[in-house]
Design an enzyme around this catalytic site. Structure first.
Site, mmCIF file in Angstrom:
data_model
loop_
_atom_site.group_PDB
_atom_site.id
_atom_site.type_symbol
_atom_site.label_atom_id
_atom_site.label_comp_id
_atom_site.label_asym_id
_atom_site.label_seq_id
_atom_site.Cartn_x
_atom_site.Cartn_y
_atom_site.Cartn_z
ATOM 1 N N SER A 1 49.187 39.381 35.153
ATOM 2 C CA SER A 1 48.020 38.697 35.728
ATOM 3 C C SER A 1 46.902 38.730 34.699
ATOM 4 C CB SER A 1 47.562 39.447 36.984
ATOM 5 O OG SER A 1 46.280 39.022 37.370
ATOM 6 N N TYR B 1 44.323 46.920 41.574
ATOM 7 C CA TYR B 1 45.351 45.927 41.227
ATOM 8 C C TYR B 1 45.350 45.695 39.712
ATOM 9 C CZ TYR B 1 47.621 41.266 41.084
ATOM 10 O OH TYR B 1 48.437 40.190 40.809
#
Ligand SMILES: NC(=O)c1ccc[n+]([C@@H]2O[C@H](COP(=O)([O-])OP(=O)(O)OC[C@H]3O[C@@H](n4cnc5c(N)ncnc54)[C@H](OP(=O)(O)O)[C@@H]3O)[C@@H](O)[C@H]2O)c1
Length: 250
Positions: A143, A156
């Protein structure tokens, strides 16, 4: 690819929308044999039906990223079933609440466990199998959050940063072995994972991530950003002084 044989894909996170889009585009290009590994049988069956409609042969099996004791046997079964695996896509992930330091501790630990340790365990085992074969490509869904976690998505982002670093480091250890690792860093993608959240700038779709990933597969990149503009934006953000970075409305 062996001429005349279907291409072989192991999709870890078999019910992922991004993973599914990659698999469906592969199936549209050439005959495909796909093995979907995931934790929810009913969602795996749905994903398998979508691929079957596109002409792919499919198998499914269950795995939970948190059940690390089962990983080796599960990955071995997948490789035994497919014979030779050309492509592994690692698409497991959970977002968790974007609450930074105020995140529920159990949930934060789960996000770290699933996204880094659990997914890392599956990645490591699958990559070793590819190295044993002496060929194959492993794609990992990282990501943009891995590049520089923000306060709100620190949990995250940190887990993805760990996974991204693991994949990049292992990619280098595979150099010259015939095995390639491709790290995909999407920005905000409209999937089940982000349902209900306000889309971030440059929000994109699973299909666009799949297109960029398959295009990168045909080249020799080791990292792909989706959309591509995020590469430049994040290389600037990465070097932004912290007092400025933390004030940005990201
Ligand atoms: N959507 C985004 O904005 C975005 C942006 C950048 C990167 N990514 C990454 O892209 C990947 C795919 O995400 P997506 O957008 O396609 O979301 P998704 O459809 O929710 O896919 C996530 C996948 O992870 C699986 N999973 C979650 N926890 C698991 C566990 N404990 N054990 C095994 N599998 C588990 C899910 O299985 P279940 O069906 O059982 O839930 C699902 O297959 C993830 O790694 C994500 O972090 C997504």
């Amino acid at each position: 690819m062996t001429t005349g044989s279907p291409r072989t894909l192991l999709l870890i996170g078999g019910s992922s929308e991004i993973g599914g889009a990659i698999a469906e585009k592969l199936a549209a290009q050439a005959p495909l044999r796909a093995y979907l590994l995931g934790r929810d049988r009913s969602r795996l069956v749905q994903a398998s039906k979508r691929l079957t409609k596109r002409g792919a042969q499919t198998d499914i099996d269950e795995v939970d990223a948190e059940d690390r004791a089962s990983h080796q046997a599960t990955i071995d079964r997948a490789f035994d079933s497919l014979g030779r695996v050309e492509l592994v896509v690692v698409a497991v992930g959970v977002l968790g609440a974007q609450d930074g330091l105020d995140a529920d501790t159990d949930e934060a630990l789960k996000v770290m466990d699933v996204n880094f340790v659990g997914t890392g365990s599956l990645l490591l085992r699958a990559l070793r199998k590819l190295r044993e074969q002496g060929a194959g490509t492993l794609i990992v869904l990282s990501s943009v959050a891995a590049e520089r976690p923000r306060a709100s998505n620190a949990i995250y982002g940190a887990a993805k940063a760990g996974l991204d670093a693991l994949a990049q480091g292992l990619a280098d250890s595979c150099a010259g072995s015939g095995v390639r690792v491709l790290v995909v860093r999407p920005g905000f993608v409209n999937t089940r994972m982000t349902a209900g959240l306000d889309p971030a700038p440059f929000a994109t779709t699973p299909e666009a991530v799949a297109d960029a990933t398959l295009k990168a597969l045909n080249g020799n990149a080791h990292t792909v950003w989706v959309p591509n503009q995020l590469r430049l934006i994040f290389s600037a953000l990465r070097h932004l002084p912290r007092p400025i970075f933390r004030r940005l409305p990201l």
